[in-house]
Scaffold this active site. Structure first.
Site, PDB file in Angstrom:
ATOM      1  N   HIS A 241      -4.987   0.007   9.687  1.00  0.00           N
ATOM      2  CA  HIS A 241      -4.051   0.099   8.562  1.00  0.00           C
ATOM      3  C   HIS A 241      -4.452   1.176   7.561  1.00  0.00           C
ATOM      4  O   HIS A 241      -5.615   1.392   7.271  1.00  0.00           O
ATOM      5  CB  HIS A 241      -3.933  -1.262   7.849  1.00  0.00           C
ATOM      6  CG  HIS A 241      -5.228  -1.808   7.344  1.00  0.00           C
ATOM      7  ND1 HIS A 241      -5.631  -1.672   6.052  1.00  0.00           N
ATOM      8  CD2 HIS A 241      -6.210  -2.506   7.973  1.00  0.00           C
ATOM      9  CE1 HIS A 241      -6.797  -2.265   5.877  1.00  0.00           C
ATOM     10  NE2 HIS A 241      -7.182  -2.765   7.034  1.00  0.00           N
ATOM     11  N   ASN A 242      -3.438   1.879   7.062  1.00  0.00           N
ATOM     12  CA  ASN A 242      -3.570   2.904   6.023  1.00  0.00           C
ATOM     13  C   ASN A 242      -4.338   4.145   6.466  1.00  0.00           C
ATOM     14  O   ASN A 242      -4.727   4.971   5.635  1.00  0.00           O
ATOM     15  CB  ASN A 242      -4.209   2.332   4.747  1.00  0.00           C
ATOM     16  CG  ASN A 242      -3.301   1.351   4.043  1.00  0.00           C
ATOM     17  OD1 ASN A 242      -3.393   0.140   4.278  1.00  0.00           O
ATOM     18  ND2 ASN A 242      -2.412   1.854   3.203  1.00  0.00           N
TER      19      ASN A 242
END
Length: 343
Positions: A241-242
């Protein structure tokens, strides 16, 4: 699909020597050519095979002059290798140019798709999905709510695109890939139990991104996980994520990138590389296979090892590492010699 020598020469702007109506329906290596197949000769090392190949058609350079009798029909072009590659691209376009909606499948009433759409059997299209022109979605694909897909995208069988994901133009998503699964976000409490942190962001693939089979790209906790224009991912890669990956970076199989790491553009990352979270990797970085990256990396660095070292330093160190048994013996012998002299 069958193509005649005349049709192929038309596509490649080449000249036919032999039977213009002979047809082919498959491709082969020149040394393994058989009737009904098309091959090419670009490397002089393989010239001898043109006199024995059973391939019906062979693409050759214009300056090729047979020194013996040949049975294969020739198509003469400026560059045989480039022409064969062009033909492969054309063949793929024709082969994958499916149109229509197969049944059984499900398309939400609020979903929109443009001309040239193909939707394979047992696939699912969620609410408010918007799909561009000439998109091909093969069987057993799941596309969640509010997904946006650009033009000329191919999603192969069994891929999953979770809600809110944005896919740019000319992207390819191979079988078993998962786009937009939850990021690995959990917080421990005083009892040692884990509570899930909601993953409310999405995934963005910009134009011309390729995602290999079995690769997973997690949605962001907040904001977006972003793969910039031209990124190429091999099979079985984990992008957490991210994460953000810069333009035209290529990553080989079984690499894992932990959360919130930023990778620059035009990087080359080998297979089975592990990259920790919350670091920044610069532009044009090269990371050798099975390296472990645990720090920020500057532009143009070349790294190898775990933890990774400068590539040149690693190779110098490895020379000494291989000689360690010999060095240990030498030290041991010196110690024995010193002890005997003192006694």
């Amino acid at each position: 699909m069958k193509f005649t020598a005349t049709q192929i020469a038309g596509i490649l702007e080449g000249e036919v020597e032999g039977n213009p109506q002979i047809a082919v329906h498959k491709l082969s290596k020149i040394e393994e050519g058989e009737k009904g197949s098309l091959t090419f000769l670009a490397n002089p090392k393989y010239t001898s095979y043109i006199y024995s190949t059973k391939a019906s058609i062979t693409i050759v350079n214009k300056d090729f002059i047979p020194e013996q009798d040949i049975s294969t029909t020739l198509i003469k072009v400026d560059d045989a290798y480039k022409s064969f590659s062009k033909l492969l691209e054309y063949y793929n376009q024709v082969k994958n140019n499916k149109i229509g909606i197969e049944n059984p499948s499900y398309i939400s009433e609020s979903a929109n798709y443009a001309e040239g759409f193909y939707f394979g059997a047992f696939s699912y299209l969620g609410d408010n999905v918007n799909i561009g022109k000439n998109v091909k979605i093969y069987p057993n694909v799941y596309i969640g709510d509010n997904v946006a897909i650009g033009d000329n995208v191919m999603v192969f069988a069994g891929a999953k695109i979770y809600s809110e994901s944005i896919i740019g133009n000319n992207c390819v998503i191979h079988s078993g890939a998962i786009i937009g699964a939850d990021g690995f976000g959990f917080t421990p409490n005083s009892n040692g139990e884990y509570s899930k942190v909601p993953q409310t962001g999405n995934v963005i693939l910009e134009d011309n991104v390729d995602v290999g089979a079995g690769t997973t790209i997690d949605r962001a906790t907040l904001g977006s996980t972003i793969l910039r224009r031209g990124v190429k991912l091999d099979n079985q890669i984990q992008i957490a994520h991210n994460v953000e990956i810069g333009e035209h970076t290529a990553i080989a199989a079984q690499t894992g990138v932990a959360g919130s790491t930023k990778i620059g553009k035009n990087c080359l990352i080998g297979g089975q590389v592990g990259i920790v979270g919350h670091i920044t990797i610069g532009d044009r970085v090269k990371i050798q296979a099975q390296s472990g990256i645990g720090r920020n990396v500057k532009d143009d660095e070349v790294l190898q090892g775990s933890p990774a070292l400068n590539y040149g330093d690693y190779n110098k160190s490895y020379v000494h590492f291989k000689n360690l048994p010999k060095l240990v013996n030498q030290i041991s012998n010196l110690e024995k010699k010193i002890d005997s002299e003192h006694n």
